[in-house]
Enzyme design. Sequence first.
Site, short mmCIF file in Angstrom:
data_model
loop_
_atom_site.label_atom_id
_atom_site.label_comp_id
_atom_site.label_asym_id
_atom_site.label_seq_id
_atom_site.Cartn_x
_atom_site.Cartn_y
_atom_site.Cartn_z
N SER A 5 9.36 1.20 0.75
CA SER A 5 9.94 0.56 -0.63
C SER A 5 10.80 -0.05 0.39
CB SER A 5 10.53 1.12 -1.65
OG SER A 5 10.93 0.63 -2.71
N LYS B 254 5.94 -1.61 -1.01
CA LYS B 254 6.21 -1.99 -2.69
C LYS B 254 7.21 -3.05 -2.17
CE LYS B 254 9.29 0.72 -5.69
NZ LYS B 254 9.62 1.50 -6.60
N LYS C 170 11.18 -4.79 -3.59
CA LYS C 170 11.93 -5.07 -4.77
C LYS C 170 12.48 -6.66 -5.28
CE LYS C 170 13.63 -1.03 -5.43
NZ LYS C 170 13.39 -0.38 -6.12
N ASP D 208 9.06 -3.90 -7.83
CA ASP D 208 9.61 -3.11 -8.43
C ASP D 208 10.92 -3.90 -9.06
OD1 ASP D 208 10.98 -1.33 -9.95
OD2 ASP D 208 10.75 -0.13 -8.69
N GLU E 142 5.93 -2.75 -11.18
CA GLU E 142 6.99 -1.68 -11.35
C GLU E 142 7.69 -2.51 -12.10
OE1 GLU E 142 7.58 1.04 -8.56
OE2 GLU E 142 8.92 2.70 -9.27
N ASP F 148 8.80 3.44 -14.50
CA ASP F 148 9.51 4.14 -13.82
C ASP F 148 10.66 4.29 -14.98
OD1 ASP F 148 11.29 5.20 -12.22
OD2 ASP F 148 11.07 3.32 -10.77
N LYS G 183 8.57 11.02 -11.65
CA LYS G 183 9.72 11.33 -10.17
C LYS G 183 10.41 12.47 -10.83
CE LYS G 183 11.25 6.55 -8.68
NZ LYS G 183 12.72 5.56 -9.02
N GLY H 273 9.74 7.36 -5.37
CA GLY H 273 11.66 8.49 -4.93
C GLY H 273 12.47 8.26 -5.28
O1 OSB Z 1 12.64 2.16 -8.56
O2 OSB Z 1 11.59 3.41 -7.70
C1 OSB Z 1 12.43 3.23 -7.74
C2 OSB Z 1 14.83 4.13 -4.62
C3 OSB Z 1 16.55 4.08 -5.65
C4 OSB Z 1 16.07 3.82 -6.90
C5 OSB Z 1 15.47 3.59 -7.42
C6 OSB Z 1 13.87 3.31 -6.94
C7 OSB Z 1 13.93 3.55 -5.26
C8 OSB Z 1 12.98 3.25 -4.44
C9 OSB Z 1 13.24 3.25 -3.43
O3 OSB Z 1 12.42 2.29 -4.93
C10 OSB Z 1 12.07 4.54 -2.74
C11 OSB Z 1 12.38 5.53 -1.83
O4 OSB Z 1 12.09 4.85 -0.86
O5 OSB Z 1 12.79 6.19 -2.02
MG MG Z 2 11.42 2.22 -9.45
#
Ligand code: OSB
Ligand code: MG
Length: 369
Positions: free
Chosen positions: A136, A162, A164, A189, A214, A239, A263, A291
């Site tokens: 990510s 992934k 952001k 995401d 996402e 999510d 999660k 994560g």
């Molecule tokens: O939306 O999945 C998410 C990290 C912090 C808060 C929300 C998210 C995330 C990630 C990182 O996408 C996932 C990771 O590498 O732990």
């Molecule tokens: Mg997410």
Amino acid sequence: MSIEKIILHKLNMRLKFAFQTSFGAIQNKEFFIVEAVDAHGNSGFGESVAFTSPWYTEETTSTNEHVMKEFLIPLLRENKIEHPDNITDIFKPIKRNNMAKAAIEGAIWDLYAKQQDLTLTEVFGGKKTNIDVGISLGIQPTVTDLLEDINDYIKQGFKRVKLKIKPGWDIEILREVRNRFPDTPIMADANSAYTLKDIDHLKKLDDLGLLMIEQPLAHDDVVDHAKLQRELATPICLDESIHSYDDARHAIELGSCKIINVKIGRVGGLTEAKRIHNLCLEKNIPVWCGGMLEAGVGRAHNIALTTLEGFTLPGDTAGSSRYWEKDIIKPEVMVENGTINVPPKNGIGFEIDRDALKTFSIGQWEYEV
Ligand code: OSB
Ligand code: MG
């Protein structure tokens, strides 16, 4: 099962990088490692995954602390625990606060596995011996930085990338990424950065061959997501909107998503995560493990969850060294060619590095239960 005491270890750890999302940047992590101890010297460990600000969901490190100390630990004292599955019911009088609940429940699952000298995966019912992982990537200063990063992670073998996104850093960027990497499984995401007003803009995603988008819309929405999904060929993955089995059931019934990110912290523990997994398996909704930039204990729990058969898409559980100069477990989580081997050692499968725990400690509290 016997539990003698709960120890809360409050830690402060600094990520190697600032993780930039549509809601803000995260670099310092303050969180709890929960230790559940029995009379025979076994210790089980769980991790609270909330951040210091309530940007992702409403929970924070401080609300986790308050709710664990004032409400959840007393409930452990007042109730008999036969099996970790009981914890969900014991905690039911306390509304939400799922990350606080999951931290304690996780420690009890690990303790339960260790009491039987089995792995957490075995007692939890997982079957896989290795799991696939993706990476990510946060919002970057420039597209050049992003493309370099992606290239690096593809070379390391990560199974999907992934990205952001947010308004202003979305379609154009994704198009450049797609042109440069035509065959890579890519997803985006948005962490709730859009509304239904953006529907025409979001439809442009459909030309990019993404695995999924996402959480494009509000953190607490399933109705607008259903409207959007009807207009979008790209599968929506929820999510933030999914806190429970019933949330997942509602989203599936409404057609709000085609994929769910599970999660453990967001849904209140491993037991609820498995119920959601089972529902999704029955309804043909693929799931994957998200994560929360976890340290090693949370990472180990994510690995165990991902061994369930319905986790058919790569998760966000990258290796320790992606996040930390030094993790709090021994050995650290290693990714080779985009996969993690499920550890054969009992419980969560990793030892706690007590020296590292001490190094990062900013507080410790002990409770008889
Ligand atoms: O939306 O999945 C998410 C990290 C912090 C808060 C929300 C998210 C995330 C990630 C990182 O996408 C996932 C990771 O590498 O732990
Ligand atoms: Mg997410």
